[in-house]
Design a protein around this motif. Structure first.
Motif, PDB file in Angstrom:
ATOM      1  N   PHE A 280     -66.401 -16.020  58.156  1.00  0.00           N
ATOM      2  CA  PHE A 280     -66.777 -15.161  59.276  1.00  0.00           C
ATOM      3  C   PHE A 280     -66.638 -15.835  60.638  1.00  0.00           C
ATOM      4  N   TRP A 283     -63.079 -16.735  61.937  1.00  0.00           N
ATOM      5  CA  TRP A 283     -62.304 -15.499  62.083  1.00  0.00           C
ATOM      6  C   TRP A 283     -62.825 -14.670  63.254  1.00  0.00           C
ATOM      7  N   ALA A 284     -64.149 -14.530  63.365  1.00  0.00           N
ATOM      8  CA  ALA A 284     -64.729 -13.741  64.462  1.00  0.00           C
ATOM      9  C   ALA A 284     -64.399 -14.368  65.814  1.00  0.00           C
ATOM     10  N   TRP A 287     -60.815 -13.560  66.473  1.00  0.00           N
ATOM     11  CA  TRP A 287     -60.678 -12.143  66.813  1.00  0.00           C
ATOM     12  C   TRP A 287     -61.110 -11.902  68.252  1.00  0.00           C
ATOM     13  N   PHE A 318     -63.006  -3.927  64.791  1.00  0.00           N
ATOM     14  CA  PHE A 318     -63.592  -5.156  64.256  1.00  0.00           C
ATOM     15  C   PHE A 318     -64.290  -4.885  62.928  1.00  0.00           C
ATOM     16  N   LEU A 322     -63.275  -6.484  59.448  1.00  0.00           N
ATOM     17  CA  LEU A 322     -64.275  -7.363  58.847  1.00  0.00           C
ATOM     18  C   LEU A 322     -64.520  -6.975  57.386  1.00  0.00           C
ATOM     19  N   ARG A 325     -61.691  -8.345  55.454  1.00  0.00           N
ATOM     20  CA  ARG A 325     -61.775  -9.805  55.372  1.00  0.00           C
ATOM     21  C   ARG A 325     -62.815 -10.227  54.321  1.00  0.00           C
TER      22      ARG A 325
END
Length: 491
Positions: A280, A283-284, A287, A318, A322, A325
């Motif tokens: 998370f 990746w967040a 992003w 998102f 998510l 993901r």
């Protein structure tokens, strides 16, 4: 020692420390590594560079981790020494419930030095065997039961010692918006950061996220691959693998565990942070940097997280990405606890213009967050105790008082004072005075009813009860400053 060499492990793209970026940021790629000079076993002068609670012997580990984001540490287990095991033992709560072996804190301490030397020899030689966790259940605020795994005493000692060593590596990597179970960070640090971010940034939408059954669905294969990105000491990896696969004992019956990490074990919070760091956090962050055009704020505490967005379309995009993901790594967002709501300084008048009601609220770390206005008309995030949490706690207090209603009044009063002080210490934030004071009032009423049940003849009236409450239950005072005031000091 640490090394850099070619590896087929998957590494999540995020920042200069994980340079390989691929389209959409969803694939992990291997990184070329070379062997670097240095020995993480070398001693350094005393200092705080290794982080809070970390001895100077780990300074070198942290220095290498800071300097080389691609370093893989090949010799870490020798940092688990006798002194570190001893400190880990004394950090355990003496009255904590025993594991499957029934060994207690006091029994182990009768020959502490001999037991710790034997434990250290078994750990370093690979003869240490992890014992299964004893599974128990505790009630949650929503009425469900949360499974907890109680580790054996020696597992607790070794886990605590190893976590201290691994923190010297991972505290360098973990992101600033990750607050759960990290040295020098707590719930109120996360709450302060979230409140200040929402009020100071252009946040119009909030994603309140929760990972469904995270600790029981954590994939062991991915967990090892994530650990191998930084840890090349096979003894450490085998030790963690033993804890993950030791299984659980419930009602005297052993059961194997294919996925997950026992919630309640000392090693589990660190493993959870490592897992979500790669799945998370990185990746967040990627992003936010590459896909978002407006403001995006992120706060995560363990498997609970809140993401604020300026733009609704970006928030919905998102959330969709998510979900995809998480599915790739065996995780799932909780269908009932994950919500995207309109929230922020403009939410009130925008919803009124569309003929809608007040902005929705969301819960995070025991508080209901709501849009509010100060007396001067300024926007602020008001936080009050989640009603379910307070009701559940009051139910526990009521049950305890009825069971112990024949105990001496001073014993009951001292216990109630500790409960009230603990509640106020956590929930005593600006704007939540009424809720904390209501908790005190309800405690007084439950105590009154319990005392009246001591005999068929009622000898207690409310005047006398008021005197008892004033003597034993301290008046409510807010324990915490406004978030922006404390955040300025702590950062």
């Amino acid at each position: 020692m640490y090394e850099r060499g070619k590896s087929d492990r998957l590494v999540v793209p995020a920042n200069p420390s994980n340079k390989a970026l691929v389209e959409a940021g969803v694939a992990e790629v291997g990184e070329g590594r070379r062997r670097a000079e240095g020995n993480t076993a070398s001693k350094t002068y005393a200092g705080r560079r290794a982080g809070l609670g970390t001895s100077s012997a780990l300074d070198r580990v942290r220095e290498v981790a800071v300097r080389d984001k691609d370093a893989r540490f090949t010799a870490l287990l020798h940092h688990v020494d006798l002194d570190r095991l001893r400190r880990a033992f004394w950090a355990i709560r003496p009255r904590a419930a025993p594991g499957v072996d029934g060994l207690t804190f006091d029994e182990y301490g009768l020959d502490l030095e001999g037991n710790l030397r034997d434990l250290l020899a078994r750990v370093r030689s690979g003869r240490f065997r992890a014992k299964p966790s004893r599974r128990v259940y505790i009630p949650k605020a929503d009425g469900r039961l949360r499974p907890l795994g109680i580790a054996s005493l020696e597992d607790k000692i070794v886990q605590r010692a190893l976590v201290e060593v691994l923190n010297a590596v991972y505290e360098v990597d973990f992101r600033g918006f990750s607050y759960g179970f990290r040295p020098g960070r707590g719930q109120h640090d996360a709450l302060d950061a979230l409140t200040v971010a929402i009020t100071s940034k252009r946040v119009n939408w909030v994603l309140d996220g929760d990972v469904s059954n995270f600790f029981t669905t954590l994939d062991h294969g991915w967990m090892r691959r994530f650990l191998e990105h930084r840890i090349a000491d096979e003894r450490v990896l085998r030790l963690i693998g033993k804890w993950l696969t030791a299984g659980v004992v419930e009602d005297g019956v052993w059961a194997a565990v294919e996925d997950g990490s026992p919630q309640g074990a000392s090693i589990s919070p660190l493993l959870a942070n490592v897992y979500l760091h790669y799945v998370f956090d990185l990746w967040a962050e990627w992003w936010r940097r590459t896909r978002a055009s407006g403001d995006v704020v992120i706060v995560r505490f363990a498997d609970d997280f809140v993401v604020g967005f300026e733009d609704e379309d970006e928030a919905r995009a998102f959330l969709v990405e998510l979900r995809e993901r998480f599915a790739r790594f065996g995780l799932e967002l909780h269908p009932d606890k994950t919500r995207l709501i309109e929230f922020g300084r403009n939410a009130g008048w925008k919803r009124a213009r569309r003929g809608l009601g007040k902005p929705e609220t969301f819960g995070f770390l025991g508080f209901t967050h709501m849009c509010a206005r100060s007396r001067k008309g300024r926007f602020w995030v008001k936080r009050i105790t989640i009603v379910k949490r307070m009701r559940a706690k009051l139910g526990e207090v009521k049950e305890h008082l009825m069971r112990h209603r024949h105990d001496p009044v001073p014993e009951q009063g001292a216990w109630l004072r500790s409960v009230l002080q603990g509640h106020a210490d956590y929930y005593g934030v600006p704007g939540n005075y009424d809720a904390v004071n209501a908790f005190r009032t309800q405690i007084t009423r439950h105590w009154y009813r319990a005392l009246c049940r001591r005999s068929q003849r009622r000898r207690l009236n409310w005047a006398r009860m008021g005197q008892l409450a004033r003597h034993w239950l301290p008046p409510i005072r807010l324990r915490h400053p406004f978030p922006n005031e404390r955040l300025i000091v702590t950062t």
